[in-house]
Design a protein around this motif. Sequence first.
Motif, short mmCIF file in Angstrom:
data_model
loop_
_atom_site.label_atom_id
_atom_site.label_comp_id
_atom_site.label_asym_id
_atom_site.label_seq_id
_atom_site.Cartn_x
_atom_site.Cartn_y
_atom_site.Cartn_z
N PHE A 192 -33.23 30.86 -17.26
CA PHE A 192 -32.89 30.63 -18.65
C PHE A 192 -31.98 31.67 -19.13
N ALA A 193 -31.30 31.70 -20.09
CA ALA A 193 -30.49 32.73 -20.69
C ALA A 193 -31.11 33.60 -21.56
N LEU A 194 -31.35 34.70 -21.42
CA LEU A 194 -31.95 35.73 -22.18
C LEU A 194 -31.28 36.22 -23.54
N TYR A 195 -31.77 35.71 -24.49
CA TYR A 195 -30.98 36.11 -25.85
C TYR A 195 -31.81 37.16 -26.58
N PRO A 196 -31.79 38.48 -26.40
CA PRO A 196 -32.62 39.42 -26.94
C PRO A 196 -32.34 39.41 -28.39
N GLY A 197 -31.12 39.54 -29.07
CA GLY A 197 -30.65 39.44 -30.43
C GLY A 197 -30.48 40.66 -30.87
N CYS A 198 -29.77 40.99 -32.13
CA CYS A 198 -29.48 42.32 -32.52
C CYS A 198 -30.56 43.32 -32.64
N THR A 199 -31.71 42.78 -33.21
CA THR A 199 -32.66 43.73 -33.62
C THR A 199 -33.79 44.06 -32.48
N VAL A 200 -33.59 43.20 -31.40
CA VAL A 200 -34.29 43.75 -30.34
C VAL A 200 -33.60 44.46 -29.35
N GLN A 201 -32.43 44.27 -29.30
CA GLN A 201 -31.63 45.05 -28.38
C GLN A 201 -31.06 46.16 -28.81
N SER A 202 -31.25 46.51 -30.03
CA SER A 202 -30.64 47.82 -30.75
C SER A 202 -31.99 48.70 -31.19
N GLU A 203 -33.19 48.21 -31.55
CA GLU A 203 -34.21 49.02 -31.79
C GLU A 203 -35.51 48.32 -31.24
N GLN A 204 -36.02 47.21 -31.31
CA GLN A 204 -37.33 46.76 -31.02
C GLN A 204 -37.17 46.39 -29.36
N TYR A 205 -37.15 47.58 -28.70
CA TYR A 205 -37.11 47.57 -27.17
C TYR A 205 -38.24 46.94 -26.51
N ALA A 206 -39.37 47.07 -27.22
CA ALA A 206 -40.73 46.76 -26.58
C ALA A 206 -40.70 45.44 -26.21
N HIS A 207 -40.16 44.46 -27.11
CA HIS A 207 -40.14 43.05 -26.94
C HIS A 207 -39.10 42.56 -25.72
N GLU A 208 -37.98 43.54 -25.59
CA GLU A 208 -37.34 43.21 -24.34
C GLU A 208 -37.70 43.73 -23.06
N ILE A 209 -38.38 45.01 -23.21
CA ILE A 209 -38.99 45.33 -21.89
C ILE A 209 -40.09 44.62 -21.38
N SER A 210 -41.18 44.27 -22.27
CA SER A 210 -42.35 43.51 -22.06
C SER A 210 -41.90 42.17 -21.36
N ALA A 211 -40.71 41.41 -22.16
CA ALA A 211 -40.34 40.09 -21.67
C ALA A 211 -39.85 40.27 -20.32
N ARG A 212 -38.76 41.34 -19.94
CA ARG A 212 -38.25 41.35 -18.77
C ARG A 212 -39.31 41.65 -17.77
N GLU A 213 -40.47 42.10 -17.92
CA GLU A 213 -41.62 42.66 -17.20
C GLU A 213 -42.28 41.45 -16.65
N ILE A 214 -42.54 40.80 -17.67
CA ILE A 214 -43.40 39.29 -17.38
C ILE A 214 -42.93 38.28 -16.75
N PHE A 215 -41.62 37.82 -17.26
CA PHE A 215 -41.42 36.73 -16.92
C PHE A 215 -40.97 36.47 -15.75
N PRO A 216 -40.38 37.18 -14.76
CA PRO A 216 -40.11 37.00 -13.52
C PRO A 216 -41.43 36.90 -12.50
N LYS A 217 -42.51 37.53 -13.09
CA LYS A 217 -43.84 37.48 -12.49
C LYS A 217 -44.31 36.10 -12.95
N LEU A 218 -43.99 35.58 -13.74
CA LEU A 218 -44.12 34.05 -14.16
C LEU A 218 -43.50 32.82 -13.58
N GLY A 219 -42.44 33.49 -12.50
CA GLY A 219 -41.71 32.52 -11.90
C GLY A 219 -40.28 32.11 -12.81
N VAL A 220 -39.99 32.81 -13.97
CA VAL A 220 -38.94 32.58 -14.54
C VAL A 220 -37.87 33.67 -14.40
N GLN A 221 -36.59 33.34 -14.02
CA GLN A 221 -35.24 34.19 -14.03
C GLN A 221 -34.63 34.24 -15.23
#
Lengths: 296, 129
Positions: free
Chosen positions: A7-36
């Motif tokens: 799936f195409a990851l779309y962090p969006g302006c707010t996540v990719q510029s300041e709400q990094y925790a959402h991106e960090i946690s998504a990048r950490e868990i999804f590969p472990k759930l079989g999602v690239q």
Amino acid sequence: MEGRMKFALYPGCTVQSEQYAHEISAREIFPKLGVQLIDVKGFSCCGHPIKNVSVPAWLYLAARNLALAEKLGLDILPLCNGCNLSFREANHYLEENHSLKERIKVLLSFEGLSYTGNTKSWHILEFLRDIVGVEKIRSVVTRPLKGLRLAAHYGCHAIRPSNIGMFDDPEDPRSLEELIEALGAETDDYPERLDCCGQGLAITTGKTALTIAGLKLKAIQDRGFDAVILVCPFCMKMFDSKQNAIKVATQQKDINLPVLYYTQLLGLAMGIEAEKLGINLNLSPVGEVLKKLEGK
Amino acid sequence: MAMVQLGMIEELLKSEVIWSCTQCLACKERCPRDAAPYDVLEALQNLAFNLNLPVPEAYPAFINSILKNGVIQTPTRVRVWRHLPTKDTIKRDFEFRDRLSLGLPQLKKPAEIQKLAQALQEALKWKEE
């Protein structure tokens, strides 16, 4: 995993510029759930922030990102309620307005892009429930979140407006509760469950926005929940980033409520350490949740 | 809504009241006449912008940023706790980190940003929805 789990990851302006925790946690868990998760070159703003002043500009920007994902044959996974609403609503709007769709297509051709409207935008709760699956999530839990009582906060734009085809009941959504319970934690209904975080007012009437957020935080805390669980970076900005400002604005000095993204909560239940989930970026007293989990 | 029914459109376009909506969309969900206040406000907001009337400064700022970088905000440095806070934490013990030091990939603006800007400028000129 099979190809359709990309799936195409779309962090969006707010996540990719300041709400990094959402991106960090998504990048950490999804590969472990079989999602690239695929990073797509050229993604821009989803258009939602300027929809109020220009509906055509919103439609162009939303269609542009959908077209970029479409070029790669991927569906899109936004990490923001607003971005997901923007993409879903644009698809719906352009499907019903053929002349406008043709005009947008001309603008997209400037960059050699084409838009058919066949790219689906998945809300992260819908994605976790229907693509990953609640059973799969249950199966990766190594540290059940026993003893935690958590309040679900969906965020308005996750569930409304239902006429464009959302994924949960707009008046009685259950996906987030189902996903929280899958981790072994407890949740419960509360009267303020679907109340707004107030963020929509932050750019014009900040004090009112803080008051709206404060009323909900106070209610959740008074009802004995240990934390709020949410999925939207704008709600996070209100409840977590601005919790101190809320205390001052509302004269409610005793507000002290941990706020976590669902992806962070899921990561904790998978036994992943807090730092790898960006929990050290949350500004609310998240240490309380860890203390309780460790039985202290 | 009463002012709209009374035809007081000019007054509304210049009033702050059309910008004071949380956009929670509860009215859109519930309106039995498919005439949600949210939709009316959005039409008035678009109209005010098209007529070059004053709009909250965030909107032109968003547009300028998108024209230049493709996004409403470029990456910032954020506060990161050295020790996770509890409700008794008094000392706010932070360090400041950016995407790179947090292990996140670097972002690049769209390669053909001028073409994006040109298309966006065109869209902003369209008067009708």
